[in-house]
Design a protein around this motif. Sequence first.
Motif, mmCIF file in Angstrom:
data_model
loop_
_atom_site.group_PDB
_atom_site.id
_atom_site.type_symbol
_atom_site.label_atom_id
_atom_site.label_comp_id
_atom_site.label_asym_id
_atom_site.label_seq_id
_atom_site.Cartn_x
_atom_site.Cartn_y
_atom_site.Cartn_z
ATOM 1 N N LEU B 51 0.809 -1.221 0.000
ATOM 2 C CA LEU B 51 0.000 0.000 0.000
ATOM 3 C C LEU B 51 0.844 1.273 0.000
ATOM 4 O O LEU B 51 0.301 2.383 -0.007
ATOM 5 C CB LEU B 51 -0.916 0.013 1.222
ATOM 6 N N GLY B 52 2.171 1.120 0.034
ATOM 7 C CA GLY B 52 3.017 2.308 0.056
ATOM 8 C C GLY B 52 3.084 2.961 1.419
ATOM 9 O O GLY B 52 3.592 4.081 1.543
ATOM 10 N N LEU B 53 2.575 2.295 2.439
ATOM 11 C CA LEU B 53 2.605 2.884 3.784
ATOM 12 C C LEU B 53 3.986 2.726 4.403
ATOM 13 O O LEU B 53 4.497 3.634 5.036
ATOM 14 C CB LEU B 53 1.550 2.223 4.673
ATOM 15 N N TYR B 68 1.427 0.994 -6.119
ATOM 16 C CA TYR B 68 0.161 1.484 -5.560
ATOM 17 C C TYR B 68 0.100 3.008 -5.446
ATOM 18 O O TYR B 68 -0.900 3.621 -5.836
ATOM 19 C CB TYR B 68 -0.079 0.814 -4.196
ATOM 20 N N PRO B 69 1.185 3.669 -4.926
ATOM 21 C CA PRO B 69 1.091 5.130 -4.778
ATOM 22 C C PRO B 69 0.959 5.865 -6.110
ATOM 23 O O PRO B 69 0.583 7.034 -6.123
ATOM 24 C CB PRO B 69 2.419 5.498 -4.096
ATOM 25 N N PRO B 74 -6.768 5.089 -5.997
ATOM 26 C CA PRO B 74 -6.247 3.746 -5.700
ATOM 27 C C PRO B 74 -7.302 2.779 -5.154
ATOM 28 O O PRO B 74 -7.184 1.574 -5.395
ATOM 29 C CB PRO B 74 -5.142 4.016 -4.678
ATOM 30 N N LEU B 75 -8.296 3.308 -4.449
ATOM 31 C CA LEU B 75 -9.278 2.385 -3.863
ATOM 32 C C LEU B 75 -10.143 1.723 -4.929
ATOM 33 O O LEU B 75 -10.848 0.750 -4.649
ATOM 34 C CB LEU B 75 -10.180 3.111 -2.851
ATOM 35 N N TRP B 99 -16.154 9.840 3.748
ATOM 36 C CA TRP B 99 -14.945 10.603 3.407
ATOM 37 C C TRP B 99 -14.047 9.797 2.483
ATOM 38 O O TRP B 99 -13.406 10.352 1.590
ATOM 39 C CB TRP B 99 -14.215 11.132 4.640
ATOM 40 N N MET B 100 -14.034 8.469 2.703
ATOM 41 C CA MET B 100 -13.221 7.648 1.794
ATOM 42 C C MET B 100 -13.781 7.708 0.380
ATOM 43 O O MET B 100 -13.030 7.834 -0.594
ATOM 44 C CB MET B 100 -13.185 6.202 2.290
ATOM 45 N N HIS B 102 -15.500 10.171 -0.927
ATOM 46 C CA HIS B 102 -15.194 11.496 -1.483
ATOM 47 C C HIS B 102 -13.740 11.573 -1.951
ATOM 48 O O HIS B 102 -13.436 12.236 -2.939
ATOM 49 C CB HIS B 102 -15.477 12.577 -0.446
ATOM 50 N N SER B 103 -12.850 10.883 -1.238
ATOM 51 C CA SER B 103 -11.438 10.938 -1.621
ATOM 52 C C SER B 103 -11.191 10.254 -2.967
ATOM 53 O O SER B 103 -10.158 10.461 -3.597
ATOM 54 C CB SER B 103 -10.569 10.298 -0.537
ATOM 55 N N GLN B 104 -12.137 9.412 -3.394
ATOM 56 C CA GLN B 104 -11.986 8.723 -4.676
ATOM 57 C C GLN B 104 -12.926 9.288 -5.733
ATOM 58 O O GLN B 104 -13.110 8.694 -6.798
ATOM 59 C CB GLN B 104 -12.280 7.224 -4.510
ATOM 60 N N GLY B 105 -13.563 10.404 -5.397
ATOM 61 C CA GLY B 105 -14.517 10.983 -6.325
ATOM 62 C C GLY B 105 -15.814 10.197 -6.410
ATOM 63 O O GLY B 105 -16.559 10.319 -7.390
#
Lengths: 496, 239
Positions: B51-53, B68-69, B74-75, B99-100, B102-105
């Motif tokens: 996940l690039g974390l 992934y980044p 990405p979701l 909110w998740m 919204h973060s992906q449109g």
Amino acid sequence: MTMLRAEWTKLRSATGWLAGLIGAAAVILGLGVLAAFGVTTSCGEQEGADCPHPPTGPSGQAVNDHFSFVHQPLTGDGTITAHVADFTGIITYPPPDHDQIVEGLVPWAKAGLIVKDGTKPGSAYASVLVTGAHGTRMQHNFTEDHSGPAAARWLRLSRSGETIRGYASADAVDWTEIQSVRLPGLPQTVQIGLFVASPSNVTAKAGAHGGSIVQARFTQATAVFDQVSATGSWTYDNVGDEPAMQTDWEQFHQAEGFTTADGRLTVTGTGDIAPAGQEGGPTITFTLAGLIAALLIVIVVAVLFITAEYRRGLIRTTLAAMPHRGRVLTAKAAVIGAAVFVAGLVATAVTLPLAGHVLRARGNFLLPVPTGTLLRIIVGSAVLLALTAVLAYAIGAVLRRGVPAVALAILAVIVPYLLATTSVLPTTAAQWLMRVTPAAAFAVQQALPAYPQVGKPYTPTDGYFPLPPWAGLLVLAAWAAAILAFAVIRTRRADA
Amino acid sequence: MTETIEVSGLHKRFGATVALDGMTFTAPPGTVTGFVGPNGAGKSTTMRVILGLDRATGGTALVGGHRYPDLDRPLTHLGALIDANALHPGRSGRNHLLWMAHSQGLGAGRVDRVLEMTGMRTVARRRAGGYSLGMRQRLGISAAMLGDPPALMLDEPFNGLDPEGIVWMRSLLRDLAAEGRTVLVSSHLMAELQDIAGHVVFVGRGRVLRAATKDSLTAEFGSLEAAYLELTRGEGALR
């Protein structure tokens, strides 16, 4: 855009955060109006008697307008020339011993020629003058000041319609025009003549328990004018004098006034022709009593906005959904900053006019400020709140723990302000705090400008800050940006 | 659309501890890949690196051929459940998904769809602080499914589930794989994956011990359980 929307959804949907921001706005409004209702001014024997307050000058600001004026009417255009043959004065009980009345002039003691729209305090004027220690000057309408040749003792003032020209000369042969100024709306007939004023001798000394103690001592100046070009009969007025407030010196030794002998006019006066400062009364900034409490709430919400994510491990969900760490941290900063700005602006835009109205309606005097200044305080205070939120958020993003981040943000923004404005520190230290710490942004609340031609200590305690308003905000913005950049770099490098 | 999860030669150290030591495997589409090993074998670290974390010191992790980044939204490529407890207690489950989204449109409609799918609709407007671990796992699955991704990666999704929940989770994972998705599921208990994993990656001490299909492992060891015990013998020591 999707990041901003996502972060806004986060901010509004966690219990307490949005309520906290609304609460901060409510605190500003509530404490402001409460403070306004809490103030009652009363003068004289009777409750509710009106208090005298400073006159206002042509552009609306409060002014001091107290001087000895030897004048005659001038209709139409004309010129007056005079030589200041002698200029002396007394200062009562100055430091270090405060035990005697000494001879001498304060730096801004004034003697010279003046054209004035009547003798009412606050009316328009233009003057050319010699001073105790600042050479010759051309001054008009209280706030304006322009320097002329230092050694000159000959003065000339000419009126042509609304235009007044001031000249100075060392020998009455070579004349230097100091300045040409316009007095809009100057009537056909004005009062022209000689004047003397001598402002208080003001010193600030370090207090025994920190801070500074400001003392003001009565002074008086006497000027001898000869070679006065104007003839005709002179009238004397002690403009703006309050007989009830006269000192023993004036009552028993030397009253203000004027005498004439052998073509020499001797004028004795006290007071000042200058803009009034904070000593003239409270300003509209007084109604922002709730700002500190609001800042505390804003700091807590802004810190939690990021540290709560670290505490719960939610930051990993955030970074998995939005892998560009720099962008997401910046988007969060923008969201908390914008939300606080809107809440703060609503609060200040309602509070200042409303609390100001309450104060005035209850018979209190507020020093007038121009509309531009009022707008600057309203918008600037909201920017102060917003930038503080971004700073606190950035500190939270670096430390990742709520309590230390809140403590550090308070230490950065609120503590320096309180130290600088509550007579704890020497003035110099207080001024440095208000230059370099994030608290410099409080300069945006300064209601009255500081004037170089007024010999007063302008200290943070009195509401005067060393930086101009927007420069103060820039200092806070720079701190917030630097710490945010540091947070971004650290977050980019580290494992989440 | 199918997306393979490919992990190749991952190395990662935490101070003196070697967490990943050349971890290499592929999770193909259309099957449940069991990611199995004792605690501390590097399963969670691998997932965080994917996940690039976490940053690997060497090697690559690709989702559908991309880091992934670098993925846009990405979701919608890879849905992950890393830590079901990573919730703000004062935010409702629905707002967490919102909110998740919204973060992906994505919009609220998608949020309600996944809540319906995981049976969380009735409790979604309650504060997440009051959720049981089982409810949190279901919410985590909802979050992973939010972007309708072709690949899913779930870290110990059976933790905290009641027997009914375990049955539900198994059938859900089987269905998702049957739809052609890549499903990578970690577990330290082989029994949980017994009936659903078509492909198993056994790991220990940061590297792959054995990766094979269920059928070949069953043929060799008799059962996955037996294969697990045989392959991870001596690998379970806590480090």
